[in-house]
Design a protein around this motif. Structure first.
Motif, PDB file in Angstrom:
ATOM      1  N   ARG A 177       0.824  -1.210   0.000  1.00 31.43           N
ATOM      2  CA  ARG A 177      -0.059   0.112   0.083  1.00 31.43           C
ATOM      3  C   ARG A 177       1.041   1.343  -0.054  1.00 31.43           C
ATOM      4  NH1 ARG A 177       0.839  -2.370   4.799  1.00 31.43           N
ATOM      5  NH2 ARG A 177       0.959  -1.097   6.665  1.00 31.43           N
ATOM      6  N   TRP A 185      -4.749   1.557  -1.252  1.00 31.33           N
ATOM      7  CA  TRP A 185      -4.377   0.319  -1.978  1.00 31.33           C
ATOM      8  C   TRP A 185      -5.578  -0.279  -2.245  1.00 31.33           C
ATOM      9  CZ3 TRP A 185      -5.008   0.404   3.210  1.00 31.33           C
ATOM     10  CH2 TRP A 185      -5.700  -0.689   3.934  1.00 31.33           C
ATOM     11  N   ASP A 212      -4.619   3.909  -7.086  1.00 30.71           N
ATOM     12  CA  ASP A 212      -3.977   4.166  -5.793  1.00 30.71           C
ATOM     13  C   ASP A 212      -3.143   5.510  -6.052  1.00 30.71           C
ATOM     14  OD1 ASP A 212      -5.517   2.408  -4.405  1.00 30.71           O
ATOM     15  OD2 ASP A 212      -4.488   0.841  -5.334  1.00 30.71           O
TER      16      ASP A 212
END
Length: 78
Positions: free
Chosen positions: A11, A56, A67
Protein backbone atom coordinates in the motif's frame (compact mmCIF):
# COMPACT_ATOMS: atom_id res chain seq x y z
CA UNK A 1 5.72 11.31 -5.47
CA UNK A 2 7.01 11.00 -1.91
CA UNK A 3 4.72 8.26 -0.66
CA UNK A 4 6.19 5.25 1.13
CA UNK A 5 5.36 1.73 -0.08
CA UNK A 6 4.44 -0.52 2.83
CA UNK A 7 3.74 -4.25 2.81
CA UNK A 8 1.06 -6.69 4.02
CA UNK A 9 -0.82 -5.62 2.01
CA UNK A 10 1.28 -3.56 -0.37
CA UNK A 11 0.00 0.00 0.00
CA UNK A 12 0.94 3.65 -0.40
CA UNK A 13 1.44 5.42 2.94
CA UNK A 14 2.03 9.02 3.93
CA UNK A 15 1.81 11.00 7.17
CA UNK A 16 0.63 14.61 6.86
CA UNK A 17 1.39 16.99 9.75
CA UNK A 18 -0.69 19.95 10.88
CA UNK A 19 -0.54 22.56 13.63
CA UNK A 20 -3.47 21.10 15.59
CA UNK A 21 -6.31 18.59 15.62
CA UNK A 22 -8.77 20.92 13.89
CA UNK A 23 -6.53 21.28 10.81
CA UNK A 24 -5.83 17.54 10.75
CA UNK A 25 -9.55 16.76 10.90
CA UNK A 26 -10.35 19.28 8.17
CA UNK A 27 -7.77 17.64 5.90
CA UNK A 28 -9.14 14.16 6.67
CA UNK A 29 -12.60 15.40 5.74
CA UNK A 30 -11.29 16.73 2.40
CA UNK A 31 -9.70 13.35 1.72
CA UNK A 32 -13.02 11.72 2.60
CA UNK A 33 -14.89 13.95 0.15
CA UNK A 34 -12.36 13.09 -2.56
CA UNK A 35 -12.74 9.39 -1.80
CA UNK A 36 -16.52 9.56 -2.05
CA UNK A 37 -16.35 11.50 -5.32
CA UNK A 38 -13.96 8.97 -6.87
CA UNK A 39 -15.52 5.86 -5.32
CA UNK A 40 -12.18 4.71 -3.91
CA UNK A 41 -11.58 4.82 -0.17
CA UNK A 42 -8.38 4.97 1.90
CA UNK A 43 -7.52 4.06 5.44
CA UNK A 44 -7.35 7.31 7.40
CA UNK A 45 -5.88 7.65 10.87
CA UNK A 46 -6.47 11.03 12.49
CA UNK A 47 -4.62 12.18 15.60
CA UNK A 48 -3.62 15.49 17.11
CA UNK A 49 -1.64 17.32 14.42
CA UNK A 50 -1.43 14.48 11.93
CA UNK A 51 -3.31 12.36 9.42
CA UNK A 52 -1.97 9.06 8.10
CA UNK A 53 -3.34 8.06 4.69
CA UNK A 54 -3.03 4.63 3.10
CA UNK A 55 -4.17 3.78 -0.43
CA UNK A 56 -4.43 0.29 -1.92
CA UNK A 57 -6.94 -1.78 -3.84
CA UNK A 58 -8.34 -4.69 -1.86
CA UNK A 59 -9.48 -6.62 -4.92
CA UNK A 60 -6.01 -6.36 -6.51
CA UNK A 61 -4.23 -7.18 -3.27
CA UNK A 62 -1.99 -4.13 -3.56
CA UNK A 63 -1.26 -0.88 -5.33
CA UNK A 64 -2.87 -0.01 -8.66
CA UNK A 65 -2.70 3.03 -10.93
CA UNK A 66 -5.92 4.24 -9.27
CA UNK A 67 -4.11 4.29 -5.91
CA UNK A 68 -1.27 6.33 -7.39
CA UNK A 69 -3.79 8.77 -8.84
CA UNK A 70 -5.55 9.06 -5.48
CA UNK A 71 -2.24 9.70 -3.73
CA UNK A 72 -1.46 12.52 -6.18
CA UNK A 73 -4.93 13.98 -5.66
CA UNK A 74 -4.52 13.71 -1.89
CA UNK A 75 -1.31 15.75 -2.10
CA UNK A 76 -3.20 18.42 -4.07
CA UNK A 77 -5.62 18.92 -1.15
CA UNK A 78 -2.99 20.67 0.98
Amino acid sequence: MDWEVRQDPERLYKRFRFKDFREALAFANRVGELAEAKGHHPRLTVAWGQVEVEWWTHSAGGITEKDREMARLTDSLL
